[in-house]
Write an enzyme that holds these catalytic residues in place. Sequence first.
Site, PDB file in Angstrom:
ATOM      1  N   ASN A  60      34.512 -91.137-102.409  1.00 40.08           N
ATOM      2  CA  ASN A  60      33.451 -90.620-101.540  1.00 40.08           C
ATOM      3  C   ASN A  60      32.218 -91.485-101.721  1.00 40.08           C
ATOM      4  OD1 ASN A  60      32.336 -88.256 -99.809  1.00 40.08           O
ATOM      5  ND2 ASN A  60      30.816 -88.498-101.425  1.00 40.08           N
ATOM      6  N   GLU A  61      31.795 -92.131-100.623  1.00 39.04           N
ATOM      7  CA  GLU A  61      30.548 -92.901-100.612  1.00 39.04           C
ATOM      8  C   GLU A  61      30.491 -93.908-101.760  1.00 39.04           C
ATOM      9  OE1 GLU A  61      27.644 -89.716 -98.337  1.00 39.04           O
ATOM     10  OE2 GLU A  61      27.544 -89.794-100.524  1.00 39.04           O
ATOM     11  N   GLU A 110      30.309 -87.744 -91.922  1.00 38.12           N
ATOM     12  CA  GLU A 110      29.304 -86.706 -92.174  1.00 38.12           C
ATOM     13  C   GLU A 110      28.162 -86.912 -91.189  1.00 38.12           C
ATOM     14  OE1 GLU A 110      28.078 -86.494 -96.261  1.00 38.12           O
ATOM     15  OE2 GLU A 110      30.135 -86.716 -97.021  1.00 38.12           O
ATOM     16  N   ARG A 147      27.938 -86.444-110.163  1.00 36.71           N
ATOM     17  CA  ARG A 147      29.068 -87.125-109.542  1.00 36.71           C
ATOM     18  C   ARG A 147      28.823 -88.627-109.639  1.00 36.71           C
ATOM     19  NH1 ARG A 147      28.257 -86.298-102.950  1.00 36.71           N
ATOM     20  NH2 ARG A 147      26.247 -87.377-102.796  1.00 36.71           N
ATOM     21  N   TRP A 150      18.813 -81.330-102.155  1.00 33.14           N
ATOM     22  CA  TRP A 150      19.367 -80.765-103.374  1.00 33.14           C
ATOM     23  C   TRP A 150      18.324 -79.817-103.969  1.00 33.14           C
ATOM     24  CZ3 TRP A 150      21.573 -85.694-106.229  1.00 33.14           C
ATOM     25  CH2 TRP A 150      22.659 -86.196-105.486  1.00 33.14           C
ATOM     26  N   GLU A 176      23.910 -78.771-104.127  1.00 35.36           N
ATOM     27  CA  GLU A 176      23.670 -78.944-102.697  1.00 35.36           C
ATOM     28  C   GLU A 176      23.432 -77.627-101.951  1.00 35.36           C
ATOM     29  OE1 GLU A 176      25.754 -83.216-101.648  1.00 35.36           O
ATOM     30  OE2 GLU A 176      26.852 -81.396-101.143  1.00 35.36           O
TER      31      GLU A 176
END
Length: 685
Positions: A152-153, A318, A114, A326, A368
């Site tokens: 995201n992030e 979160e 990602r 991971w 994950e």
Amino acid sequence: MRNAQNFKWDGLSLGTCYYPEHWDQNLWREDLQRMKENGIFTIRIGEFAWSKIEPREGEFTFGFFDSFLDVAEEEGMKVIFGTPTATPPAWLTRKYPEVLNCRLDGTPFRHGMRRHYNYNSPVYQKLCAVIVEKAAEHYGQRPCIVGWQIDNEMNCEVDVFYSESDTAAFRIFLKEKYQTLDALNQAWGTVFWNQTYTEWEEIYVPRPTVHDSTNPHQVLDYTRFVSESAVRFCRLQSDIIRKYKKPQDFITTNGMFGNLDNHKMQDECLDVYTYDSYPNFAYCLCEDPKHSDDLNDRKWSRNLAEVRSICPHFGIMEQQSGANGWNTRMEAPAPKPGQMMLWAMQSIAHGADYVSFFRWRTAVMGTEIYWHGILDYDNRDNRKLSELNRIWKRTEAINEMAGAKYQAAFGLVRDYDNIWDAQLDAWHMRFAKKSEKEIFTASQINHTPMDMVYLLEGTDVEELLAYPVLIYPHPLILTERRAEVLKQYVEAGGCLILGCRTGQKDETGKCVMQPMPGLLLPLTQTDVKEYTFVGPADDAVYMEWEDKQVETGLFNDILAVTGPDARVLAKYSSNYYEGRPALVETAWGKGKVLHFGGTFTRDNVKEFLDHTGVLKPFEELAEVPKACETAMRVKEGRKYLFVLNYDKEPQKIVLKVPVMDMDTKDEVQGSVMLNAYGTKVYRIF
């Protein structure tokens, strides 16, 4: 003055991150019902599901999320919808490889993880605009949607970008900033080692060099460029969403990551800011074992203080709920009984009014699989779900304090120029990182809460005057604007504490040819005559201050007084500069400035806080051991005291005045035992 926060939650609430694309459709309704039974009424979805909306370029299908949102609406569940731009689909990266980010040597990152894209690819910007527009246009008026998360992030995984698109965009950034190559060469000091540029096409983003050495002035500008690129990418999406969202729905993104001016991103793009809080990273097995003086999970309060500087009433997108890791890295243990509650209360104590747990159920596939959620693979009720239920009951019990303001005794001053300079200047990094850690530690163990206070382009003196004391540890880079607002702060009655190396550099990162503290010299009425690291062969260096021997840290500026309003408070009592000034206090207007020649330690910070009268502001209310954190939130004259026990052993606190236990609504006073990892919230009468 920074822009006001545009959205606030009207009460304390809980949520979770949910991935309908990961689970059989038959589980959806049961999952939402179980969530509601345990206090979760908001979910985040969609942030990694581009292909569920656009499986092939230009082919849009909305049925999958329509089906899920139908169930959510039937169950009365609120939804935060994520734009899916953090994971471009395989068709996109195969057809348009120019969207890929690259390593320093130019090797592209390939599909399969990602955040493998770059912000500056015109093709990626165009395709992102399309997917965001289609999603917002189609789903924006759904009754269940209450908010939108962008990407995201931002800058997670990688916060450096080395693609050809980045080089092209960097050149544009530099042309706009400097206008001419002569001005750029002057700012970057390119005469050193014959780096002078004669054409814009000769300039690239950083590339491999001998010993990985770089031009520090180029890299400082490059970091500013990375930040601006991320903010622009975020703004691209928020501008689109605003055309289609309902007026009451908010726009956010989840952070907080490096090489990014998060304050600017909040001001220009977002309605509210959310953070991802994982305190058990402190126990990650991939790192060196942590020691007790490192505060372990309690360190996350420092991150929360920084989030609060961006957005005072923030959310947690979160929140830690299970073991983390991971299949390839990061092995962190499961929260012990009580730690889910502890970490949720840590977030709320620091200003969070919304707490969303990651994730509802642990993934059974993918990278994950060890990033555990509330439920495990077997989908059975467990102790984490029971603890979530207790957290829900707690938030209901303290709901009246939603929107309350965190009360800090002093501020730790930061700015992005010095943060980014310390990333590339090893000397700066060495003492800046240590001093900030020690200031926070002193704040925690002495129960003297602090805020992070960022000096931004729009920061004015009224914002600074909210704090009677400000510590600006090592502002090597000073600007006229920052120097002026600091002078105004002191003149109006504030107390400013400066550490070593103040005023060493200008905004380009070049050292100035004038005595330190540079632009603040008229304020401090001091002069740095010489300076040195405290070498490994040296004993610790102390200063004699009010009949005490106080350590001066790992770097020492040797000071001299240059004006009539300055007086020496302490002198070095060892090393070759014994007897020379280490700490000078100068009166200026209604306030004062303390110029300290050393770096900060938890012990000397305690002395500074005591000297300036802000140490232990809650000691008349409660006696609390060092193992516990105290925090205060205030709303409409009502005060709420949080006491958080981070220790595996019970801790005794002593309430010195009658207070209300917010769980039981009983009046209590005297000795109270907090269980291991126990927490209490009291309302002060």
